[in-house]
Design an enzyme around this catalytic site. Structure first.
Site, PDB file in Angstrom:
ATOM      1  N   LYS A  42      37.127  30.511  37.096  1.00 57.17           N
ATOM      2  CA  LYS A  42      36.509  31.719  36.554  1.00 57.17           C
ATOM      3  C   LYS A  42      37.244  32.105  35.284  1.00 57.17           C
ATOM      4  O   LYS A  42      38.341  32.651  35.304  1.00 57.17           O
ATOM      5  CB  LYS A  42      36.547  32.890  37.536  1.00 57.17           C
ATOM      6  CG  LYS A  42      35.545  33.957  37.079  1.00 57.17           C
ATOM      7  CD  LYS A  42      35.927  35.362  37.412  1.00 57.17           C
ATOM      8  CE  LYS A  42      36.998  35.968  36.591  1.00 57.17           C
ATOM      9  NZ  LYS A  42      36.677  36.195  35.167  1.00 57.17           N
ATOM     10  N   GLY A  94      47.086  36.818  35.020  1.00 55.70           N
ATOM     11  CA  GLY A  94      46.502  38.016  34.433  1.00 55.70           C
ATOM     12  C   GLY A  94      47.422  39.197  34.630  1.00 55.70           C
ATOM     13  O   GLY A  94      48.636  39.030  34.774  1.00 55.70           O
ATOM     14  N   SER A  95      46.851  40.376  34.661  1.00 57.20           N
ATOM     15  CA  SER A  95      47.657  41.592  34.717  1.00 57.20           C
ATOM     16  C   SER A  95      48.261  41.791  36.107  1.00 57.20           C
ATOM     17  O   SER A  95      47.739  41.292  37.113  1.00 57.20           O
ATOM     18  CB  SER A  95      46.787  42.789  34.368  1.00 57.20           C
ATOM     19  OG  SER A  95      45.746  42.896  35.316  1.00 57.20           O
ATOM     20  N   THR A  96      49.335  42.555  36.137  1.00 53.55           N
ATOM     21  CA  THR A  96      49.995  42.847  37.412  1.00 53.55           C
ATOM     22  C   THR A  96      49.065  43.650  38.323  1.00 53.55           C
ATOM     23  O   THR A  96      49.014  43.408  39.531  1.00 53.55           O
ATOM     24  CB  THR A  96      51.315  43.594  37.153  1.00 53.55           C
ATOM     25  OG1 THR A  96      52.183  42.676  36.466  1.00 53.55           O
ATOM     26  CG2 THR A  96      51.988  44.040  38.435  1.00 53.55           C
ATOM     27  N   ALA A 112      45.736  43.601  38.567  1.00 52.73           N
ATOM     28  CA  ALA A 112      44.748  42.716  39.198  1.00 52.73           C
ATOM     29  C   ALA A 112      45.444  41.774  40.179  1.00 52.73           C
ATOM     30  O   ALA A 112      44.936  41.516  41.281  1.00 52.73           O
ATOM     31  CB  ALA A 112      43.981  41.934  38.139  1.00 52.73           C
ATOM     32  N   GLY A 113      46.619  41.267  39.789  1.00 46.64           N
ATOM     33  CA  GLY A 113      47.361  40.346  40.658  1.00 46.64           C
ATOM     34  C   GLY A 113      47.729  40.990  41.983  1.00 46.64           C
ATOM     35  O   GLY A 113      47.664  40.361  43.039  1.00 46.64           O
ATOM     36  N   GLU A 170      50.612  34.662  38.332  1.00 49.94           N
ATOM     37  CA  GLU A 170      51.394  34.712  37.078  1.00 49.94           C
ATOM     38  C   GLU A 170      50.976  35.984  36.372  1.00 49.94           C
ATOM     39  O   GLU A 170      49.849  36.084  35.876  1.00 49.94           O
ATOM     40  CB  GLU A 170      51.069  33.500  36.193  1.00 49.94           C
ATOM     41  CG  GLU A 170      51.425  32.159  36.798  1.00 49.94           C
ATOM     42  CD  GLU A 170      52.911  31.863  36.792  1.00 49.94           C
ATOM     43  OE1 GLU A 170      53.696  32.714  36.330  1.00 49.94           O
ATOM     44  OE2 GLU A 170      53.287  30.786  37.273  1.00 49.94           O
ATOM     45  N   CYS A 172      52.490  36.744  27.602  1.00 51.12           N
ATOM     46  CA  CYS A 172      53.124  37.418  28.749  1.00 51.12           C
ATOM     47  C   CYS A 172      54.644  37.385  28.713  1.00 51.12           C
ATOM     48  O   CYS A 172      55.295  38.317  29.141  1.00 51.12           O
ATOM     49  CB  CYS A 172      52.624  36.754  30.025  1.00 51.12           C
ATOM     50  SG  CYS A 172      52.809  34.974  29.999  1.00 51.12           S
ATOM     51  N   GLU A 229      54.252  47.093  29.659  1.00 49.96           N
ATOM     52  CA  GLU A 229      53.760  45.961  28.864  1.00 49.96           C
ATOM     53  C   GLU A 229      52.677  46.460  27.910  1.00 49.96           C
ATOM     54  O   GLU A 229      51.681  47.048  28.343  1.00 49.96           O
ATOM     55  CB  GLU A 229      53.174  44.893  29.789  1.00 49.96           C
ATOM     56  CG  GLU A 229      52.693  43.673  29.022  1.00 49.96           C
ATOM     57  CD  GLU A 229      52.067  42.619  29.914  1.00 49.96           C
ATOM     58  OE1 GLU A 229      51.183  42.970  30.722  1.00 49.96           O
ATOM     59  OE2 GLU A 229      52.451  41.439  29.793  1.00 49.96           O
TER      60      GLU A 229
HETATM   61  P1  NAD Z   1      43.237  40.872  33.688  1.00 54.78           P
HETATM   62  O1  NAD Z   1      44.082  40.956  34.909  1.00 54.78           O
HETATM   63  O2  NAD Z   1      42.443  42.035  33.310  1.00 54.78           O
HETATM   64  O3  NAD Z   1      42.212  39.652  33.831  1.00 54.78           O
HETATM   65  C1  NAD Z   1      42.622  38.330  34.064  1.00 54.78           C
HETATM   66  C2  NAD Z   1      41.491  37.565  34.715  1.00 54.78           C
HETATM   67  O4  NAD Z   1      41.286  38.073  36.030  1.00 54.78           O
HETATM   68  C3  NAD Z   1      40.149  37.707  34.024  1.00 54.78           C
HETATM   69  O5  NAD Z   1      39.452  36.492  34.182  1.00 54.78           O
HETATM   70  C4  NAD Z   1      39.478  38.830  34.802  1.00 54.78           C
HETATM   71  O6  NAD Z   1      38.074  38.789  34.731  1.00 54.78           O
HETATM   72  C5  NAD Z   1      39.959  38.546  36.207  1.00 54.78           C
HETATM   73  N1  NAD Z   1      40.090  39.691  37.093  1.00 54.78           N
HETATM   74  C6  NAD Z   1      40.434  40.963  36.775  1.00 54.78           C
HETATM   75  N2  NAD Z   1      40.522  41.723  37.889  1.00 54.78           N
HETATM   76  C7  NAD Z   1      40.262  40.898  38.936  1.00 54.78           C
HETATM   77  C8  NAD Z   1      40.212  41.069  40.354  1.00 54.78           C
HETATM   78  N3  NAD Z   1      40.461  42.247  40.926  1.00 54.78           N
HETATM   79  N4  NAD Z   1      39.911  40.004  41.126  1.00 54.78           N
HETATM   80  C9  NAD Z   1      39.693  38.795  40.578  1.00 54.78           C
HETATM   81  N5  NAD Z   1      39.699  38.574  39.247  1.00 54.78           N
HETATM   82  C10 NAD Z   1      39.989  39.603  38.429  1.00 54.78           C
HETATM   83  O7  NAD Z   1      44.232  40.431  32.517  1.00 54.78           O
HETATM   84  P2  NAD Z   1      43.893  40.170  30.976  1.00 54.78           P
HETATM   85  O8  NAD Z   1      43.796  41.487  30.290  1.00 54.78           O
HETATM   86  O9  NAD Z   1      42.758  39.221  30.843  1.00 54.78           O
HETATM   87  O10 NAD Z   1      45.213  39.393  30.507  1.00 54.78           O
HETATM   88  C11 NAD Z   1      46.355  40.040  30.114  1.00 54.78           C
HETATM   89  C12 NAD Z   1      47.384  40.081  31.226  1.00 54.78           C
HETATM   90  O11 NAD Z   1      47.675  38.767  31.699  1.00 54.78           O
HETATM   91  C13 NAD Z   1      48.713  40.623  30.760  1.00 54.78           C
HETATM   92  O12 NAD Z   1      49.230  41.506  31.719  1.00 54.78           O
HETATM   93  C14 NAD Z   1      49.591  39.396  30.666  1.00 54.78           C
HETATM   94  O13 NAD Z   1      50.959  39.632  30.758  1.00 54.78           O
HETATM   95  C15 NAD Z   1      49.082  38.563  31.782  1.00 54.78           C
HETATM   96  N6  NAD Z   1      49.423  37.156  31.588  1.00 54.78           N
HETATM   97  C16 NAD Z   1      50.383  36.584  32.391  1.00 54.78           C
HETATM   98  C17 NAD Z   1      50.756  35.263  32.193  1.00 54.78           C
HETATM   99  C18 NAD Z   1      51.809  34.610  33.051  1.00 54.78           C
HETATM  100  O14 NAD Z   1      51.888  33.395  33.045  1.00 54.78           O
HETATM  101  N7  NAD Z   1      52.605  35.345  33.788  1.00 54.78           N
HETATM  102  C19 NAD Z   1      50.166  34.522  31.180  1.00 54.78           C
HETATM  103  C20 NAD Z   1      49.214  35.132  30.377  1.00 54.78           C
HETATM  104  C21 NAD Z   1      48.834  36.450  30.600  1.00 54.78           C
END
Ligand code: NAD
Length: 479
Positions: free
Chosen positions: A178, A230-232, A234-235, A252, A286, A384
């Site tokens: 996705k 992605g973001s903390t 959502a994670g 991550e 990140c 962040e």
């Molecule tokens: P985001 O969490 O908004 O979205 C990331 C992905 O997850 C997108 O595809 C989004 O559609 C999906 N998503 C969002 N909420 C979800 C949920 N509840 N269930 C399932 N999928 C969901 O993050 P973003 O704004 O796209 O990216 C930026 C963030 O990612 C920053 O916090 C950054 O630090 C982090 N990031 C971390 C790493 C790492 O390796 N640690 C690398 C790159 C980015």
């Protein structure tokens, strides 16, 4: 305009004429550059079913590691063929300077496929061990963990996809990917390359969509493992769902990494490297070191060097070779970054570089911004920002610098700057973080990458990144 009308599911491009569409805009021209159909829950069901069928199929499960490695290598070869176009596609979608995109989005995905193909060639599927009690032998077997839901953000879309896809394929898993709506177009190119390489139907499936489709996929009964970047926030919610389901998950997440500048550091040399270490990809990375901890004895010198660097960077069109800072991915994200800049001012920090928009008539640009006189407890020092905004904080003793570096909810990256490498390694050992660079920072795909604390769970890359996609089974045999 790149217009896709089908969804890649089960090895075919299924028409999705009635689906709503996802539009992608250029962050530098604000123009529409492409569109794809958004996946519906029904499409996710079909993708997971296709991935389950492929998992058990003779064409995939029946392959020995050597054949699987050959297919993965062919996939890499396909990606090499259009390396520059793929890198440019990331730049067009998220504003990444092309000088960053060529190695990070063009070359690295290819390297990761080759790395894991080689690893699986050399890893025995089964290993015989004499039993500890001497009463026979145990066969330890590595099996694919199953259907993987891979969910990726927009900042390094191809590479972060490949952090998951390459080891998952090497392990014999199948994948439902996705991608992020902001950068969905490159996922179609990856799928097309996988298809040309002859990956069996259903081994890779792509379901474009937002958080709603992501959460539907995470909780899907046909998924065996979730790999998320992605973001903390959502994670955390994905982790909760996976915890309830007892579903393996790799997370991550975000970061607010520290750069400890030791009083013996070559500050001029450090400033030269900070563009890549602290502002990579327009600050939308990140692990970058966005909290710079400077000894009070050299504080003004460090502030001047960092501010001078920020002012010197060329902000502009991401596809121009000379550009060092491109736009923010979206107008919404630029608003967020600018709100943090306003917050820094209202929190009483002193802006010593940037803070405004460059003189460019369109696009979502923000000039690299540096704050001095920052309180360690302030929000700009702790949260962040995910944009080109740095804070410089003073410390008196090195022990205090370590405490400040570790006083964070996050623990993803970090750097130490010193002319004494042993001292640098010692400080690196004391930092509560998943990776640290001494006098530079550059991700090593051969070593594990991941976070402490709110920066994540588990590791990607290196041999550890393959293990995350394997079940270990022990078969006990009597004498
Ligand atoms: P985001 O969490 O908004 O979205 C990331 C992905 O997850 C997108 O595809 C989004 O559609 C999906 N998503 C969002 N909420 C979800 C949920 N509840 N269930 C399932 N999928 C969901 O993050 P973003 O704004 O796209 O990216 C930026 C963030 O990612 C920053 O916090 C950054 O630090 C982090 N990031 C971390 C790493 C790492 O390796 N640690 C690398 C790159 C980015």
């Amino acid at each position: 305009m790149l217009v896709h009308e089908g969804l890649y599911i089960g090895g075919e491009w299924r028409t999705a004429a009635d689906n709503p569409s996802i539009e992608v805009r250029s962050p530098s021209t604000e123009e529409l550059i492409g569109s794809v159909p958004a996946a519906t829950p029904g499409d996710v069901d079909a993708a997971v079913a296709a991935a389950r069928r492929a998992l058990r199929s003779a064409e995939w499960a029946g392959l020995d590691p050597e054949r699987r490695a050959e297919l993965i290598t062919r996939f890499a070869d396909e990606l090499v063929a259009d390396l520059s176009e793929r890198a440019a596609l990331t730049s067009k979608q998220n504003g990444m300077p092309i000088s960053v995109a060529l190695p990070a989005e063009g070359e690295l995905p290819v390297g990761l496929l080759r790395y894991y193909a080689e690893m699986i060639r050399n890893q025995p599927v089964e290993e015989c061990r004499p039993r500890l009690d001497g009463r026979g032998t145990t066969v330890v077997r590595r099996e694919p963990v199953g259907v993987v839901a891979a969910i990726v953000p927009w900042n390094f879309p191809q590479t972060l996809t490949m952090f998951k896809l390459a080891p998952a394929l090497a392990a014999g898993c199948t994948v439902v990917l996705k991608p992020s709506p902001e950068t969905v177009l490159d996922a179609f190119e990856l799928a097309a390359a996988a298809d040309r390489a002859g990956l069996p139907p259903g081994v890779l499936n792509v379901v474009p969509g937002g958080a709603d489709i992501g959460s539907y996929l995470v909780a899907h009964p046909g998924v065996d493992k979730v790999a998320f970047t992605g973001s903390t926030a959502a994670g955390r919610s994905i982790g909760e769902v996976c915890g309830r389901l007892l579903r393996p998950v790799t997370l991550e997440l975000g970061g607010k990494s520290a750069a400890i500048v030791v009083d013996d550091a070559d500050v001029a040399a450090m400033a030269q490297r900070l563009a890549g270490v602290s502002l990579l990809n327009n600050g939308q990375t990140c692990y970058i070191s966005t909290r710079i901890l400077a000894p009070r004895s050299r504080y003004d010198e460090v502030v001047d060097a960092v501010a001078g660097l920020a002012d010197s960077l060329t902000v502009g069109e991401p596809l121009a070779r000379t550009t060092q800072i491109g736009p923010m991915v979206s107008s919404r994200h630029r608003d967020r970054v600018e709100s943090y800049i306003a917050l820094g001012v209202s929190e009483g920090a002193k802006m010593v570089a940037g803070g405004d928009r460059p003189d460019i008539d369109r696009g979502w640009f923000v000039r690299p911004t540096v704050f001095a006189g920052v309180d360690a407890g302030s929000r700009i020092a702790r949260e962040e920002i995910f944009g080109p905004v740095l804070v410089v904080l003073p410390y008196d003793e090195l022990d205090e610098a370590v405490v400040l570096a570790n006083d964070s909810d996050y623990g993803l990256g970090g750097t130490v700057w010193t002319s004494d490498v042993d001292k640098g390694i010692d400080l690196a050992r004391r930092m509560e973080t998943g990776s640290v660079g001494v006098n530079f920072y550059s991700l090593d795909p051969g070593a594990p990458f991941g976070g402490y604390k709110d920066s994540g769970l588990g590791r990607e890359l290196g041999p550890e990144g393959l293990t995350a996609y394997q079940h270990l089974k022990s078969i006990y045999l009597p004498l």
